[in-house]
Design a protein around this motif. Sequence first.
Motif, mmCIF file in Angstrom:
data_model
loop_
_atom_site.group_PDB
_atom_site.id
_atom_site.type_symbol
_atom_site.label_atom_id
_atom_site.label_comp_id
_atom_site.label_asym_id
_atom_site.label_seq_id
_atom_site.Cartn_x
_atom_site.Cartn_y
_atom_site.Cartn_z
ATOM 1 N N PHE A 335 41.306 27.222 31.323
ATOM 2 C CA PHE A 335 40.322 28.167 31.851
ATOM 3 C C PHE A 335 40.847 29.572 31.570
ATOM 4 C CE2 PHE A 335 39.925 24.415 34.639
ATOM 5 C CZ PHE A 335 38.585 24.125 34.451
ATOM 6 N N ALA A 336 40.059 30.397 30.893
ATOM 7 C CA ALA A 336 40.573 31.692 30.449
ATOM 8 C C ALA A 336 39.581 32.809 30.739
ATOM 9 C CB ALA A 336 40.877 31.659 28.951
ATOM 10 N N GLY A 337 40.116 33.934 31.238
ATOM 11 C CA GLY A 337 39.322 35.141 31.407
ATOM 12 C C GLY A 337 38.260 35.021 32.474
ATOM 13 N N GLY A 338 37.211 35.802 32.305
ATOM 14 C CA GLY A 338 36.123 35.841 33.270
ATOM 15 C C GLY A 338 36.011 37.209 33.900
ATOM 16 N N TYR A 339 35.253 37.267 34.971
ATOM 17 C CA TYR A 339 34.914 38.552 35.583
ATOM 18 C C TYR A 339 34.909 38.419 37.102
ATOM 19 C CZ TYR A 339 32.564 43.118 35.880
ATOM 20 O OH TYR A 339 32.269 44.433 36.125
ATOM 21 N N ILE A 340 35.461 39.439 37.764
ATOM 22 C CA ILE A 340 35.278 39.582 39.224
ATOM 23 C C ILE A 340 34.615 40.933 39.433
ATOM 24 C CG2 ILE A 340 36.359 39.632 41.496
ATOM 25 C CD1 ILE A 340 38.558 37.858 40.460
ATOM 26 N N SER A 341 35.425 41.981 39.570
ATOM 27 C CA SER A 341 34.885 43.340 39.555
ATOM 28 C C SER A 341 35.180 44.014 38.226
ATOM 29 C CB SER A 341 35.482 44.166 40.694
ATOM 30 O OG SER A 341 36.901 44.176 40.611
ATOM 31 N N SER A 342 36.008 43.342 37.430
ATOM 32 C CA SER A 342 36.329 43.769 36.067
ATOM 33 C C SER A 342 36.775 42.538 35.298
ATOM 34 C CB SER A 342 37.427 44.847 36.073
ATOM 35 O OG SER A 342 38.617 44.334 36.662
ATOM 36 N N ASN A 343 37.004 42.709 34.009
ATOM 37 C CA ASN A 343 37.449 41.580 33.190
ATOM 38 C C ASN A 343 38.817 41.073 33.645
ATOM 39 O OD1 ASN A 343 35.180 41.702 31.605
ATOM 40 N ND2 ASN A 343 36.160 42.751 29.895
ATOM 41 N N LEU A 344 39.021 39.767 33.475
ATOM 42 C CA LEU A 344 40.287 39.123 33.848
ATOM 43 C C LEU A 344 41.113 38.807 32.603
ATOM 44 C CD1 LEU A 344 38.948 36.531 36.460
ATOM 45 C CD2 LEU A 344 40.087 38.700 36.959
ATOM 46 N N ASN A 345 42.445 38.909 32.738
ATOM 47 C CA ASN A 345 43.337 38.467 31.664
ATOM 48 C C ASN A 345 44.204 37.303 32.129
ATOM 49 O OD1 ASN A 345 45.070 39.804 33.408
ATOM 50 N ND2 ASN A 345 46.349 40.626 31.757
ATOM 51 N N THR A 346 43.692 36.528 33.086
ATOM 52 C CA THR A 346 44.439 35.400 33.632
ATOM 53 C C THR A 346 43.911 34.077 33.091
ATOM 54 O OG1 THR A 346 42.975 35.238 35.546
ATOM 55 C CG2 THR A 346 44.925 36.645 35.753
ATOM 56 N N TYR A 347 44.771 33.060 33.165
ATOM 57 C CA TYR A 347 44.372 31.718 32.747
ATOM 58 C C TYR A 347 44.933 30.684 33.703
ATOM 59 C CZ TYR A 347 49.038 30.533 30.964
ATOM 60 O OH TYR A 347 50.380 30.242 30.865
ATOM 61 N N ASP A 348 44.305 29.523 33.737
ATOM 62 C CA ASP A 348 44.779 28.355 34.484
ATOM 63 C C ASP A 348 44.730 27.147 33.565
ATOM 64 O OD1 ASP A 348 45.104 29.306 37.343
ATOM 65 O OD2 ASP A 348 43.019 29.861 37.014
ATOM 66 N N LEU A 349 45.740 26.313 33.628
ATOM 67 C CA LEU A 349 45.775 25.074 32.836
ATOM 68 C C LEU A 349 45.681 23.894 33.793
ATOM 69 C CD1 LEU A 349 46.050 24.295 29.820
ATOM 70 C CD2 LEU A 349 48.476 23.931 30.240
ATOM 71 N N PHE A 350 44.624 23.090 33.615
ATOM 72 C CA PHE A 350 44.284 22.024 34.551
ATOM 73 C C PHE A 350 44.457 20.674 33.884
ATOM 74 C CE2 PHE A 350 40.984 19.195 36.389
ATOM 75 C CZ PHE A 350 41.372 19.215 37.718
ATOM 76 N N ASN A 351 45.280 19.804 34.478
ATOM 77 C CA ASN A 351 45.508 18.462 33.948
ATOM 78 C C ASN A 351 44.415 17.526 34.452
ATOM 79 O OD1 ASN A 351 46.673 15.570 34.095
ATOM 80 N ND2 ASN A 351 48.077 16.630 32.721
ATOM 81 N N VAL A 352 43.671 16.922 33.533
ATOM 82 C CA VAL A 352 42.513 16.115 33.927
ATOM 83 C C VAL A 352 42.912 14.720 34.383
ATOM 84 C CG1 VAL A 352 41.043 17.417 32.343
ATOM 85 C CG2 VAL A 352 42.060 15.261 31.577
ATOM 86 N N THR A 353 44.141 14.322 34.125
ATOM 87 C CA THR A 353 44.621 13.012 34.581
ATOM 88 C C THR A 353 45.019 13.056 36.049
ATOM 89 O OG1 THR A 353 45.402 12.485 32.358
ATOM 90 C CG2 THR A 353 46.273 11.162 34.160
#
Length: 446
Positions: A335-353
């Motif tokens: 999961f990368a980027g997105g918006y809250i009150s400004s653009n995001l430079n954060t990411y999350d890595l999610f294990n589907v198992t």
Amino acid sequence: MTQIFAAMYVPEPKNTNASLISQFSTNCNECLCQTFLFNITYAIINCQRDTKLCLFYEHFTINYTVQLNLNVSVYFFQLSSVFTTNIISNTYTSPMTSITVTTEQTTNDMSTQTPQLNVWRQIQNMTVARIGHTSTYIPETGNVLIIGGENQSSIELFVSANESFIRKGNMTNIRTYHTTDRLSTNVILIAGGNTVDLYDPIEEKINTTINMSTPRAWHKSSTINIAGNIKTLLSGGVPGNWSASFLSSANLFDSSTNTFTSGIMSVARYYQTSTSLPNGNIIIAGGQTIGNGLLNSLELFNSSSNSFLTIAATMSNKRYYHTATYIPSIQSILFAGGYISSNLNTYDLFNVTTLTFVRNGTFKYARSAHTATLLKDERILLVGGYPYITQVEIFNPLTFTFSVAANLSIGRSYHTATLLDHSGQVLVCGGDGASGYLKTCELYQP
């Protein structure tokens, strides 16, 4: 022409005698190679563009040389920088195989040029400017179908052979921020507004139009294969083309019956992400909900029970206008980027198992309304973003790091990015730019 390379693909390493016929093009930087073994055609390779199979030499020499790639059983031959009408024969022997190559040459002066990787190249424009459109790769032809957009019902085709765009008729309605999903060779599901069109990309026509049980736009779609039965989940979004309310409903389209069944997510979502998993389930994440609230929650659509289950783990940030990309080798979603009150430079890595987050962090350029494309080597290409970002980054799942890549020629957001599976290139088209809605397109060579 600045590059000529020849290549032969052998399906299995073994002793073999084969002849290589090279057809050289004088009006573009490519070489088409056709290999015959015992009167059977084994491969036709576009040597200049197929980075999955071919390696390139930086400079031509006067020598005829050969290189063996043991990993993929591909043989690379570099010919003289000035061709004559002679026939050159050469034999190369390795512990794996012995190849005899005969190449008929034609006269052609060559200039020396270093192979260009990690570059963007502007190509011909689309027939119209588009934002909120979709872009779908057609593996049977190697072409890309580009559909709809703001105030658009038109369909056009990117022809990869000559990098041109051709109009291909219209949908039954204007659609923007809709979805398209390839269900089979002859069926692409175009969904948005009150109806869906079933479009045949081979015959280039709409065969069927079906009413949706819930009109929607700005929704997300994911296609899954359940024991050979192809189904597509349309989730969230807004009623019709636009409304202040957001939808919690979801509709599951069954391609075997051309019918919809309905379900309800745990919460209404707009501009969330929806990601198909190999086991037939779907992960839905983030988005905006009723009351302008932003979400960091995830839920799982269980295709066995046709139900939605809330996942306990949450993203490190609330986010919408983000991207979600499944990486098969590590069974994880980025999961990368997105918006809250400004653009995001954060990411999350999610294990589907394990249904848990295993890593989070930051990348260099904050972005939203961008694209994330899984490359053939499973790196992820992040391109553009709001308002009209030119910067590009690549996530490497082997090192869990981001690196800066070459910039776009034209900054853009709300564009499409499509992997051309036959060449490994990425086609980026349209979107919003500094000059307004764009009809420009660019090709990226990783």
